[in-house]
Design an enzyme around this catalytic site. Structure first.
Site, short mmCIF file in Angstrom:
data_model
loop_
_atom_site.label_atom_id
_atom_site.label_comp_id
_atom_site.label_asym_id
_atom_site.label_seq_id
_atom_site.Cartn_x
_atom_site.Cartn_y
_atom_site.Cartn_z
CG ASN A 1 21.89 23.37 -3.10
OD1 ASN A 1 21.89 23.10 -4.29
ND2 ASN A 1 22.93 23.91 -2.47
CD GLU B 1 26.10 20.85 1.97
OE1 GLU B 1 26.67 20.70 3.06
OE2 GLU B 1 26.59 21.51 1.04
CD GLU C 1 26.93 24.59 -3.39
OE1 GLU C 1 27.96 24.02 -2.96
OE2 GLU C 1 25.98 24.90 -2.66
CG ASP D 1 33.91 22.86 -7.29
OD1 ASP D 1 33.33 21.77 -7.11
OD2 ASP D 1 34.37 23.53 -6.34
CG HIS E 1 30.85 20.65 -4.78
ND1 HIS E 1 31.52 21.81 -5.11
CD2 HIS E 1 29.80 21.04 -4.01
CE1 HIS E 1 30.92 22.85 -4.56
NE2 HIS E 1 29.86 22.41 -3.90
O1 9MR Z 1 32.74 27.95 -0.61
C1 9MR Z 1 32.35 28.05 0.73
C2 9MR Z 1 33.56 28.28 1.61
O2 9MR Z 1 34.11 29.56 1.35
C3 9MR Z 1 33.17 28.15 3.07
O3 9MR Z 1 34.33 28.24 3.87
C4 9MR Z 1 32.46 26.84 3.29
C5 9MR Z 1 32.04 26.68 4.73
O4 9MR Z 1 31.37 25.47 4.96
O5 9MR Z 1 31.32 26.77 2.46
C6 9MR Z 1 31.65 26.76 1.11
O6 9MR Z 1 30.49 26.60 0.30
C7 9MR Z 1 29.75 25.41 0.47
C8 9MR Z 1 28.31 25.73 0.18
O7 9MR Z 1 27.89 26.81 0.99
C9 9MR Z 1 27.42 24.53 0.38
N1 9MR Z 1 27.90 23.39 -0.38
C10 9MR Z 1 29.29 23.07 -0.24
C11 9MR Z 1 30.15 24.30 -0.51
C12 9MR Z 1 31.62 23.97 -0.48
O8 9MR Z 1 31.99 23.56 0.79
#
Ligand code: 9MR
Length: 395
Positions: free
Chosen positions: A215, A169, A287, A289, A256
């Site tokens: 990513n 990101e 990822e 969903d 997402h």
């Molecule tokens: O799913 C993850 C969540 O449990 C955390 O609180 C969050 C913190 O920023 O990160 C989420 O996972 C992220 C991933 O690491 C990177 N891409 C976006 C995902 C969803 O926010």
């Protein structure tokens, strides 16, 4: 009446024969319904993965979590426990336990591991962000700290990680200011744009075999290929990195999605994967969903409101999976959260509330999306879907 009885008796007899005569496994094809996602995906040499919530995996009260994670998926990603704040909460003091546990689970279940994540502006330890904010960590030192982090973590898990999300990101969104896409966040601000190439080089030096990925989200389709097109920017960034000999092996598209938006069709998604793979890169959905607005009707259990959302969610899962299947360098398709109970969505999108984003409902029952993913895996094949080609790590 008599005819019914005869027909009935014949059916019973046949059923009896089918169950009584032992058929060897290779004579009788299991039905699609009897197959797991991972078995069906293996025919395409595709890894099907899930993010793993380590608290849920450990929870003795929910054996279904472990059972489904093990039986349905051939790849796992640590949802949180490989992030910097989790691995090094105190400077120099590492907490490897939870990540090791996940790797152990994967080994026992013959699963691959996607390493997530080495360089990201979120979930950094406070000692690091505070040190930078109060000036006790200079930018020169920060670069050394990042190199040490990547080197230490990648070496620690060397040989156990299939794909690493090296940089996550880094690219802005069109709604940021300025709207023309640029490198954003903590690392670009403090280290300048060169940190991306550095990160890949440091990761490669620490593990010559792992596949190294960039990513990001919202890169599922091109828009107008103009200055606000994040996918186009990311494509050009990857192209530039390849041209400069940076050891980047793949681009992960997070996937997402949300059903209230227009989204894409499989051809639009495939166009992007093909563009990346034409650069010699592997691709992956990392990822996936597909969430929906939890309207009052949805929350009250109104089927008229729920059904179209479950179906739209399933359709979007399918779009990304079909694109992935059609691109021979798309190595894995990972869903973010095993069930709706374990999804990050409800806690992140609460006003208005969103949910229903994963393949299983809160009681571990497969949803429409699960069956659509399964059908896509089962019914795809030549000439448009061919087995994956393996990716050689770039040195
Ligand atoms: O799913 C993850 C969540 O449990 C955390 O609180 C969050 C913190 O920023 O990160 C989420 O996972 C992220 C991933 O690491 C990177 N891409 C976006 C995902 C969803 O926010």
């Amino acid at each position: 009446m008599k005819r019914f009885l005869v027909v009935g008796a014949t059916v019973l007899m046949l059923a009896g024969v089918l169950t009584a005569v032992p058929v060897s496994a290779d004579q009788r094809h299991p039905t699609v319904a009897e197959q797991s996602l991972r078995t069906l995906a293996a025919r395409h040499n595709l890894a099907i993965g899930t993010a793993i919530d380590m608290d849920a995996l450990r929870d003795a009260a929910s054996p279904q979590y472990r059972a489904l994670a093990a039986s349905q998926f051939s790849s796992v990603t640590a949802e949180n426990v490989m992030k910097w704040e989790a691995l090094e909460p105190t400077r120099g003091v590492y907490n490897w336990g939870p990540a090791d546990e996940l790797i152990d689970f994967a080994r026992k279940n013959k699963q691959k591991v996607r390493g997530h994540v080495l360089v990201w502006q979120n979930q950094l330890p406070t000692w690091l962000t505070q040190g930078v904010n109060d000036g006790t960590i200079s930018n020169t030192e920060l670069r050394d700290i990042l190199r040490k982090h990547i080197t230490t973590v990648v070496k620690r898990f060397k040989g156990k990680i299939w794909q690493w999300d090296v940089v996550n990101e880094a690219v802005s969104d069109p709604w940021d200011s300025p709207s023309s896409i640029h490198l954003k966040g903590f690392w670009a601000q403090h280290l300048g744009p060169g940190y991306i190439a550095d990160a890949f080089r440091w990761a490669r030096a620490a593990d010559p075999e792992a596949l190294l990925f960039y990513n990001d989200y919202n890169i599922e389709a091109f828009s107008d290929r103009g200055p606000s097109d994040k996918t186009w920017y990311t494509y050009n960034m990857a192209k530039q990195l390849r041209a400069s000999g940076v050891p980047i092996d793949g681009v992960g598209s997070q996937g997402h999605l949300a059903t209230q938006y227009g989204n894409y069709d499989a051809f639009q998604a495939l166009e992007v994967l093909d563009a990346f793979s034409d650069l010699g890169l592997a691709t992956a959905f990392t990822e996936v969903d597909v969430r929906s607005l939890m309207t009052d009707g949805v929350r009250a259990g109104d089927a008229n409101e729920i059904n179209p959302r479950l179906q739209a969610s399933a359709a979007n899962y399918s779009v990304l999976l079909q694109a992935c299947l059609a691109n021979r360098r798309c190595l894995s398709y990972t869903v973010w959260g095993l069930t709706d109970k374990h999804s990050w969505v409800p806690s992140w999108f609460s006003n208005p509330p969103e949910g229903l984003a994963t393949l299983y409902d809160e009681s571990y029952l497969p949803k429409r999306a699960y069956n659509v993913v399964k059908a896509d895996l089962a019914f795809a094949g030549p000439p448009y879907v061919l087995p994956r080609v393996s990716q050689k790590p770039r040195r």
